[in-house]
Motif scaffolding. Sequence first.
Motif, mmCIF file in Angstrom:
data_model
loop_
_atom_site.group_PDB
_atom_site.id
_atom_site.type_symbol
_atom_site.label_atom_id
_atom_site.label_comp_id
_atom_site.label_asym_id
_atom_site.label_seq_id
_atom_site.Cartn_x
_atom_site.Cartn_y
_atom_site.Cartn_z
ATOM 1 N N THR A 139 -99.545 -41.567 43.095
ATOM 2 C CA THR A 139 -99.125 -40.340 43.763
ATOM 3 C C THR A 139 -100.268 -39.870 44.658
ATOM 4 O O THR A 139 -101.379 -40.418 44.587
ATOM 5 C CB THR A 139 -98.832 -39.204 42.746
ATOM 6 N N GLY A 269 -91.594 -47.100 47.363
ATOM 7 C CA GLY A 269 -91.603 -46.864 45.912
ATOM 8 C C GLY A 269 -91.237 -48.135 45.149
ATOM 9 O O GLY A 269 -91.258 -48.161 43.920
ATOM 10 N N ASN A 307 -95.509 -43.669 44.792
ATOM 11 C CA ASN A 307 -94.578 -42.610 44.393
ATOM 12 C C ASN A 307 -94.396 -41.801 45.667
ATOM 13 O O ASN A 307 -95.358 -41.231 46.180
ATOM 14 C CB ASN A 307 -95.180 -41.750 43.282
ATOM 15 N N ASN A 308 -93.200 -41.806 46.229
ATOM 16 C CA ASN A 308 -92.972 -41.147 47.533
ATOM 17 C C ASN A 308 -92.179 -39.848 47.405
ATOM 18 O O ASN A 308 -91.626 -39.354 48.398
ATOM 19 C CB ASN A 308 -92.255 -42.111 48.494
ATOM 20 N N ASP A 309 -92.179 -39.261 46.214
ATOM 21 C CA ASP A 309 -91.387 -38.039 45.992
ATOM 22 C C ASP A 309 -91.799 -36.890 46.910
ATOM 23 O O ASP A 309 -90.968 -36.139 47.404
ATOM 24 C CB ASP A 309 -91.528 -37.578 44.527
ATOM 25 N N LEU A 310 -93.119 -36.767 47.153
ATOM 26 C CA LEU A 310 -93.592 -35.622 47.946
ATOM 27 C C LEU A 310 -93.066 -35.682 49.387
ATOM 28 O O LEU A 310 -92.567 -34.695 49.933
ATOM 29 C CB LEU A 310 -95.123 -35.596 47.939
ATOM 30 N N LYS A 312 -90.443 -37.229 50.429
ATOM 31 C CA LYS A 312 -88.990 -37.028 50.385
ATOM 32 C C LYS A 312 -88.675 -35.535 50.282
ATOM 33 O O LYS A 312 -87.862 -34.993 51.029
ATOM 34 C CB LYS A 312 -88.379 -37.765 49.185
ATOM 35 N N LYS A 313 -89.404 -34.865 49.396
ATOM 36 C CA LYS A 313 -89.095 -33.463 49.108
ATOM 37 C C LYS A 313 -89.559 -32.549 50.239
ATOM 38 O O LYS A 313 -88.841 -31.699 50.736
ATOM 39 C CB LYS A 313 -89.785 -33.091 47.772
ATOM 40 N N LYS A 318 -86.784 -40.255 54.126
ATOM 41 C CA LYS A 318 -86.218 -41.247 53.190
ATOM 42 C C LYS A 318 -86.285 -42.622 53.857
ATOM 43 O O LYS A 318 -85.754 -42.788 54.949
ATOM 44 C CB LYS A 318 -84.768 -40.865 52.866
#
Length: 352
Positions: A139, A269, A307-310, A312-313, A318
């Motif tokens: 992350t 990811g 981890n590509n959540d940040l 994306k959010k 995407k």
Amino acid sequence: MKKILVTGGCGYIGSHTIVDLIENGFEVICVDNNVRSSPRILEGVEKITGKKIKNYKVDLCNYDDTFAIFQENDNIAGIIHFAAFKSVGESVEQPLLYFENNLQSLINLLKCVQEFEIPYFVFSSSCTVYGNPDIVPVTEMTPPKPAESPYGYTKQMGEQIINEFSKAAAKTKCILLRYFNPVGAHPTILIGEMPIGRPANLVPAITQTAIGKLPQMQVYGDDYDTRDGSCIRDFIHVCDIAHAHTLGLEFLLAKKNTKKCEVFNLGTGNGVTVLEAIKAFEKVSGVKLNYAIGPRRPGDVIAIYANNDLAKKQLGWKPHYSLEEMMSTAWRWEQKLKADEKFYNGKFSELN
Ligand code: WQD
């Protein structure tokens, strides 16, 4: 229309980002001294977008020449900074060349950002800043480990310089984008990656071997502690990387940032091994790749993926392209380079 200054815009990721910026309503000017790129890549950008891109053939290590660009363009709304040397191997052989080029150019640019109060600055960083991570996926909070090369150190130092600059520069907000392994080409096959000399990176080595430019390629080690013994990487299409830059600028323009300097991972990811990447290429190309298992490459990270959540959010980003699409566009681009050999062959200096 907001004018964006893209440094290194004749390069692989820079050229794809210019296309995405234009398609999203931005005006773009480019700064590229073309020592590692050809201005003719902008012809491909023009064919895709219908826009002629002005390139300032300036070395950002020359402060006066860099300053003059800002004097001539008093309405720059933001900067995306790609221009840097990026060969891991070359950086090990010539560390001072890398520290001088990559850091002097960045400092000159930031001095102009301060002088001309440019509000937004996006920096091309790299997963290299994580070194060899103990835990994957990484992350943005994963603590950086010692870089594996001077190139990696220039990215780590670049991030620190920008971070400290952003604290002091009242008017400027920054974003650091950490790319994982950018691969593939624009779907029109009018722009793509143009490695100079023998490619160090995996996918150009695969496509050049498949087309016969290289007699055989080596897989650097199959005795790692991974599912098939080869290294694991997070391959991501260059167009997905490009669009993240547009979204990053829009994020800043909409004042959605909560920090003066934000950091985002740009990876799919998905961890893919070298041997799996080769199999994916063989599947889409129908070519049986001629490779041999060779010794490990010093400095190689065993496994890294994002981890590509940040992103994306926060950015609403995407990744869209599949591994197969990455390989098929890379292969089609290699075939185009062969067909246009007179256009792309030889030294870049002959193309300028
Ligand atoms: C990937 C894997 C090799 C060539 C580099 C930069 C990094 C980032 C992405 C900019 C490794 C193996 C390769 C070959 C092989 N760049 N390989 N045979 O080293 O992960 O990262 O590109 O943002 O900063 O360091 O990419 O493509 O060189 O290697 O087996 O002929 O493919 O050993 O495991 P890397 P790569």
